[in-house]
Design an enzyme around this catalytic site. Structure first.
Site, mmCIF file in Angstrom:
data_model
loop_
_atom_site.group_PDB
_atom_site.id
_atom_site.type_symbol
_atom_site.label_atom_id
_atom_site.label_comp_id
_atom_site.label_asym_id
_atom_site.label_seq_id
_atom_site.Cartn_x
_atom_site.Cartn_y
_atom_site.Cartn_z
ATOM 1 N N HIS A 21 17.650 21.710 -1.588
ATOM 2 C CA HIS A 21 17.857 20.316 -1.188
ATOM 3 C C HIS A 21 18.293 20.278 0.264
ATOM 4 C CE1 HIS A 21 19.173 16.143 -1.281
ATOM 5 N NE2 HIS A 21 18.417 16.038 -2.359
ATOM 6 N N ASP A 36 15.152 17.039 -9.892
ATOM 7 C CA ASP A 36 13.837 17.162 -10.513
ATOM 8 C C ASP A 36 13.755 18.317 -11.503
ATOM 9 O OD1 ASP A 36 12.410 15.008 -9.250
ATOM 10 O OD2 ASP A 36 12.620 16.127 -7.395
#
Ligand code: CMC
Length: 373
Positions: free
Chosen positions: A258, A311
């Site tokens: 991320h 996700d």
């Protein structure tokens, strides 16, 4: 500009909506920790919080839920668009197109006033699940399940999608997934929405542009790719070898890493618990997707120092909810439309055109080669 590009570390807006502490894995919507919201709130309540500025009273929530339920029906051209393209368009293509068509008969389409934006946001939040449900039923060759105004958001959504009522546990799991995806600071699709809004273009245009940005596999498209990876791996026993092979080949492992979080994404931690609970009720006819995911998490952390993002565990969670893999990213849209529209409202409230610069690195000025080619 930052050395690595990608606007890393650049602040592009002031916002009251959402903050992330990437070092400590903390995500906050308007001051409320995501863990508290996931434990106590409903998706409708979170939508109200993000759009209107604070948590609703019980009567405000009841009125908001009833307005949302009343706006769910999709008719006219948007419904025709879905019916027309259901067999050919992929899910995100369908949404990119059909969401655009919902503006055709929207009475507020020409106004960027705050009241009009609030009404448009509410209609988009209400109608996107109906578009997804209708599309899924049409491509299966079945009649669409009409929205039921008596049902809450999550129960209605899953009923339209699957043609049957979910259990209370399934509906709550889905509701929590929607809460977790509702906003996330200045991610790529939200930035897209704000750039579009900053030209004084309208809410629908901003949301359609954001859908295009979310579709990519580095952003919302990752959840579908995670499930494909799990299916390609096939069993818990194969995880080690397959993940190592992909890492040696320098492939990106979808659902990990991320830009902002340098530790576990708190949304992933919550979804991990839900995926675990659902895996314990699975009938054993399929691989243990949760155990596979857990093992992947261990390996990718040990080998690359990367943590799962939202996700990663949303993939197995949605799969356990019997949602087709290619619809996963459309569910992200259904939730994130709240954040996008709240950001559009903020942008329109205090707008200045977003128009940055680029650094020119092309050829120096030179003469046009008149007659010499
Ligand atoms: N698998 C393997 N290596 C990775 C991954 C990954 N998932 N993510 C980052 N890296 C490596 C990357 O190869 C690079 O290594 P090196 O410096 O040796 O070249 C380093 O980590 C930094 O990567 P980056 O691309 O510069 O970092 P970023 O901040 O631009 O990337 C990211 C963020 C999310 C695009 C990236 O982590 C990624 O591609 N992840 C996989 C896709 C994914 O899961 N996306 C969902 C993001 S979160 C929710 C959402 O927005 O939808």
């Amino acid at each position: 500009m930052s050395d690595k590009g990608g606007l890393e570390g650049i602040v592009v807006a002031r916002s009251e909506l959402c903050s992330i502490d990437g070092q400590n894995g903390i995500l906050v919507y308007r001051g409320y920790d995501i863990r508290d919201l996931a434990e106590h709130a409903s998706y409708e309540e979170v939508a109200y919080l993000l759009l209107r500025g604070d948590l609703p009273s019980s009567s405000e929530l009841a009125a908001f839920k009833s307005d949302l339920a009343a706006a769910r029906v999709v008719s006219g051209e948007a419904a025709q668009v879905v019916d027309l393209i259901a067999q050919d368009a992929k899910p995100m293509e369908m949404l990119r197109t059909a969401v655009s068509a919902t503006s055709f008969d929207d009475a507020d389409k020409d106004s960027n006033e705050e009241d009009a934006n609030q009404r448009k946001a509410l209609r988009l939040i209400a109608k996107i699940p109906t578009l997804i449900g209708r599309y899924q039923r049409r491509r299966e060759g079945k009649e669409p399940v009409e929205p039921d105004p008596e049902l809450d958001y999550a129960t209605n959504f899953l009923t339209m999608l699957r043609g049957e009522r979910p259990t209370a546990e399934e509906a709550r799991t889905f509701d929590v997934a929607m809460i977790l995806h509702a906003d996330h600071e200045m991610n790529a699709s939200t930035f897209t929405a704000r750039v579009i809004a900053s030209t004084l273009s309208d809410m629908h245009s901003a949301v359609v542009g954001a859908i295009g940005a979310l579709k990519g596999p580095l952003h919302g498209g990752a959840n579908e790719q995670v499930m494909k990876t799990l299916e390609a791996v096939g069993s818990v026993e194969e995880v080690d070898e397959e993940v190592h092979r992909r890492l040696v080949e320098k492939q990106r492992i979808m659902g990990f890493g991320h830009r902002v979080y340098k530790t576990m994404d708190p949304r992933a931690a919550i979804l991990k618990e839900y995926a675990h609970a659902l895996s314990e009720r699975a009938d054993g006819t399929e691989p243990n997707w949760y155990e596979m995911s857990r093992r992947m998490e261990e390996i990718v952390l040990a080998e690359k120092g990367l943590y799962p993002n939202v996700d990663f565990y949303s993939a197995s969670t949605y799969h356990y909810l019997r949602i087709p893999t290619d619809l996963f990213t459309t569910l992200f849209v259904a939730s994130r439309v709240v954040g996008w529209s709240a950001h559009v409202i903020e942008q329109h409230r205090d707008n200045r055109l977003i128009r940055p610069n680029s650094e020119y690195v092309g050829p120096a000025r030179r003469a046009y080669p008149v007659g010499s080619r």
